[in-house]
Motif scaffolding. Structure first.
Motif, PDB file in Angstrom:
ATOM      1  N   ASN A 112       6.745   2.782  -0.839  1.00  0.00           N
ATOM      2  CA  ASN A 112       5.572   2.016  -1.886  1.00  0.00           C
ATOM      3  C   ASN A 112       5.009   3.080  -2.894  1.00  0.00           C
ATOM      4  OD1 ASN A 112       5.890  -0.252  -0.343  1.00  0.00           O
ATOM      5  ND2 ASN A 112       4.101   0.289   1.058  1.00  0.00           N
ATOM      6  N   TYR A 114       2.099   3.591  -5.566  1.00  0.00           N
ATOM      7  CA  TYR A 114       0.845   3.093  -6.125  1.00  0.00           C
ATOM      8  C   TYR A 114       0.282   3.818  -7.526  1.00  0.00           C
ATOM      9  CZ  TYR A 114       0.124   1.155  -1.356  1.00  0.00           C
ATOM     10  OH  TYR A 114       0.373   0.556  -0.124  1.00  0.00           O
ATOM     11  N   HIS A 179      -3.619  -4.836   8.364  1.00  0.00           N
ATOM     12  CA  HIS A 179      -3.979  -3.759   7.566  1.00  0.00           C
ATOM     13  C   HIS A 179      -3.641  -3.786   6.094  1.00  0.00           C
ATOM     14  CE1 HIS A 179       0.451  -3.773   8.552  1.00  0.00           C
ATOM     15  NE2 HIS A 179       0.575  -2.890   7.611  1.00  0.00           N
TER      16      HIS A 179
HETATM   17  C1  MD3 Z   1      -0.718  -0.884  10.583  1.00  0.00           C
HETATM   18  N1  MD3 Z   1       2.025   0.026   3.766  1.00  0.00           N
HETATM   19  O1  MD3 Z   1       4.224  -1.076   3.512  1.00  0.00           O
HETATM   20  S1  MD3 Z   1       1.171   2.302   5.517  1.00  0.00           S
HETATM   21  C2  MD3 Z   1       3.572  -1.661   4.261  1.00  0.00           C
HETATM   22  O2  MD3 Z   1      -0.071   2.821   2.798  1.00  0.00           O
HETATM   23  C3  MD3 Z   1       2.067  -0.828   4.318  1.00  0.00           C
HETATM   24  O3  MD3 Z   1       1.609   1.505   1.776  1.00  0.00           O
HETATM   25  C4  MD3 Z   1       0.697   0.629   3.555  1.00  0.00           C
HETATM   26  O4  MD3 Z   1       1.277  -1.630   4.950  1.00  0.00           O
HETATM   27  C5  MD3 Z   1       0.722   2.014   2.568  1.00  0.00           C
HETATM   28  O5  MD3 Z   1       3.600  -2.599   5.111  1.00  0.00           O
HETATM   29  C6  MD3 Z   1       0.029   1.054   4.875  1.00  0.00           C
HETATM   30  C7  MD3 Z   1       0.528   2.483   7.341  1.00  0.00           C
HETATM   31  C8  MD3 Z   1       0.928   1.211   8.030  1.00  0.00           C
HETATM   32  C9  MD3 Z   1       2.034   0.783   8.230  1.00  0.00           C
HETATM   33  C10 MD3 Z   1       2.346  -0.367   9.075  1.00  0.00           C
HETATM   34  C11 MD3 Z   1       1.483  -0.762   9.931  1.00  0.00           C
HETATM   35  C12 MD3 Z   1      -0.166   0.798   8.848  1.00  0.00           C
HETATM   36  C13 MD3 Z   1       0.094  -0.132   9.983  1.00  0.00           C
HETATM   37  C14 MD3 Z   1       1.648  -1.920  10.624  1.00  0.00           C
HETATM   38  C15 MD3 Z   1       0.874  -2.183  11.605  1.00  0.00           C
HETATM   39  C16 MD3 Z   1      -0.487  -1.819  11.663  1.00  0.00           C
END
Ligand code: MD3
Ligand code: FE
Length: 209
Positions: A112, A114, A179
């Motif tokens: 990802n 940003y 999240h």
């Molecule tokens: C909590 N990414 O790709 S990573 C994703 O920072 C996503 O790009 C975020 O959510 C990012 O789906 C958060 C941390 C994360 C990833 C998976 C999780 C937190 C989570 C699954 C369950 C709960």
């Protein structure tokens, strides 16, 4: 006092601040930029509406997560080029074997990207067939404000700042927790040329065994 600070984190949520030092972050960055050269970033769209994500994405691994008008899914090829995803960098496979406590390797590494204005709304990761495996996240570049809730959308949430080099493991109850990423803090890291934040998530997609 805020409700978001009163409830304990879901079990299975582990954070390793500064798990990767600067040199390791540079090596990971270079590996990710090489993967992006092979599998270009693209802008996913929301199912049905086609509303574009603010986050750009690509993947490494045998399967990659994609989203378009047809829905969310994992597939073996890049949605624009039709090519197989590049392999997951060895340092990330090593991280998984160090922290995931799961016998099979990850199949997907979602990348990802940003910019200063990108966000990721509150959601659950539920497109995988194997919830016994954790999701392992690596943050690179600018810091972000991450939000972690509970198993239901309305549950209280806690907010947490994630910085470059931090690793988060989401296993156990946390695996299906809501999240999202509320904001990026521009200018908080010099790791990425042009700034911004990259998050890598390692995932098991199919049932192991
Ligand atoms: C909590 N990414 O790709 S990573 C994703 O920072 C996503 O790009 C975020 O959510 C990012 O789906 C958060 C941390 C994360 C990833 C998976 C999780 C937190 C989570 C699954 C369950 C709960
Ligand atoms: Fe997620």
């Amino acid at each position: 006092m805020q409700a978001s600070t009163a409830s304990p984190p879901p079990t299975g949520f582990r954070i390793f601040p500064g798990r990767f030092d600067r040199r390791e972050q540079e090596a990971l960055r270079d590996a990710v930029l090489a993967a992006v050269a092979a599998a270009p970033l693209y802008r996913p769209e929301m199912p049905k509406t086609g509303k574009p994500f603010s986050v750009l994405m690509t993947n490494c691994g045998t399967l990659g997560w994609v989203s378009d008008r047809a829905g969310y899914r994992y597939q073996a090829v890049h949605p624009v080029t039709g090519a197989a995803w590049p392999p997951i960098p060895p340092a990330l496979l090593q991280l998984w074997s160090d922290v995931a406590d799961f016998p099979e390797p990850p199949e997907a590494c979602l990348v990802n990207v940003y910019d200063a204005d990108a966000r990721l709304g509150l959601h659950r990761d539920e497109d995988e067939a194997e919830f016994a495996a954790p999701v392992v996240s690596v943050s690179l570049g600018d810091s972000c404000l991450f939000r972690l809730g509970g198993l239901r959308r309305g549950d209280p949430t806690r907010s947490l700042r994630l910085a470059s080099g931090d690793v988060v493991v989401l296993g156990g109850e946390a695996r299906l927790a809501y999240h999202g990423v509320d904001r990026i803090y521009p200018g908080t890291s010099t790791l990425l040329p042009g700034g911004g934040r990259i998050n890598l998530t390692l995932r098991r997609v199919t049932r192991a065994g």
